[in-house]
Design an enzyme around this catalytic site. Structure first.
Site, mmCIF file in Angstrom:
data_model
loop_
_atom_site.group_PDB
_atom_site.id
_atom_site.type_symbol
_atom_site.label_atom_id
_atom_site.label_comp_id
_atom_site.label_asym_id
_atom_site.label_seq_id
_atom_site.Cartn_x
_atom_site.Cartn_y
_atom_site.Cartn_z
ATOM 1 C CB SER A 142 41.944 38.805 37.821
ATOM 2 O OG SER A 142 42.946 39.106 38.777
ATOM 3 C CE1 TYR A 155 42.562 33.616 39.619
ATOM 4 C CE2 TYR A 155 43.983 35.548 39.606
ATOM 5 C CZ TYR A 155 42.740 34.974 39.816
ATOM 6 O OH TYR A 155 41.693 35.763 40.213
#
Length: 242
Positions: A142, A155
């Site tokens: 990501s 995250y």
């Protein structure tokens, strides 16, 4: 006529029931790959498989937090198609919020799925890849780990841990047997959420989020390279994303 580079490639994809995983499965199938699709939502997997060539697709109920499920996913590819060429470690969850919330349950879920899930996949596929003398790990990471912002700390931490692990794996694999590719998407219209959440695709994403098919094309690009070429990392995001 030149044969499609991915024709008859055997690929296993986790998180294949929606979003990026589904888009990867559909694109690889369109290019002639044989597939083993894994996810918790088997009803969705079965619908996707029915849309593709049934004789070239298998589905396996897969919770990536369970190492045995990844072993079963890999074993299905070998048993049904004779080998495994690619493992797309794509399953992921996200739960956003400030550290002050102290949401340990959500933090644990992200660690278990985003980090342990990838490690379980590597552990399951590695013996097969080494025995065959070839294999590709393609992993969804990501851009959240590249630009750290509030309320995405845990995250981002899980994704950066995966990025670190993949770089170590790459350095351990310079004999040409294993290739590793980290795909780092920006905002993508998916239903990424915490385990068990029912989220409308793209509902929590900005309007400029790109389609998951764009990420699938990046995956295919990495896999189509000659064996002496490794695409270590690809970043793919909306052109207007900061």
């Amino acid at each position: 006529m030149t044969e499609e580079p991915l024709y008859d490639t055997v690929a296993a994809v986790t998180g294949a029931s929606s979003g990026i995983g589904e888009a990867v499965a559909r694109l690889l199938a369109a290019r002639g790959a044989r597939l083993v699709l894994g996810a918790r939502r088997t009803d969705r997997l079965d619908r996707i498989a029915a849309d593709l060539a049934p004789e070239r697709v298998r589905t396996v109920a897969t919770d990536v937090t369970r190492a045995d499920d990844l072993v079963r996913l890999v074993s299905t590819a070998v048993d049904e198609f004779g080998r495994l060429d690619v493992l797309v470690n794509n399953a992921g969850v996200a739960s956003l919020g400030p550290f002050a919330d102290g949401d340990i349950e959500a933090w644990t879920a992200m660690i278990d799925v985003n980090l342990r899930g990838v490690l379980h996949g590597i552990a399951a596929a590695m013996p097969v890849f080494l025995r065959q003398g070839h294999g590709d790990f393609v992993t969804t990471v990501s851009t959240a780990g590249m630009k750290i912002v509030p309320e995405m700390g845990v995250y981002a931490a899980t994704k950066n841990a995966v990025r670190t692990a993949l770089e170590a794996l790459r350095q351990e694999s310079t004999d040409g047997v294993i290739r590793t590719t980290a795909i780092s998407p920006g905002y993508v219209r998916t239903d990424l959420g915490a385990p068990g959440e029912n989220v409308e695709p793209g509902s929590h994403m900005p309007a400029f989020a790109i389609a998951p098919e764009a990420v699938a094309r990046a995956v295919a690009f990495a896999l189509e390279q000659p064996r002496d070429v490794e695409i270590g990392e690809l970043v793919i995001r909306p052109t207007v994303q900061n």
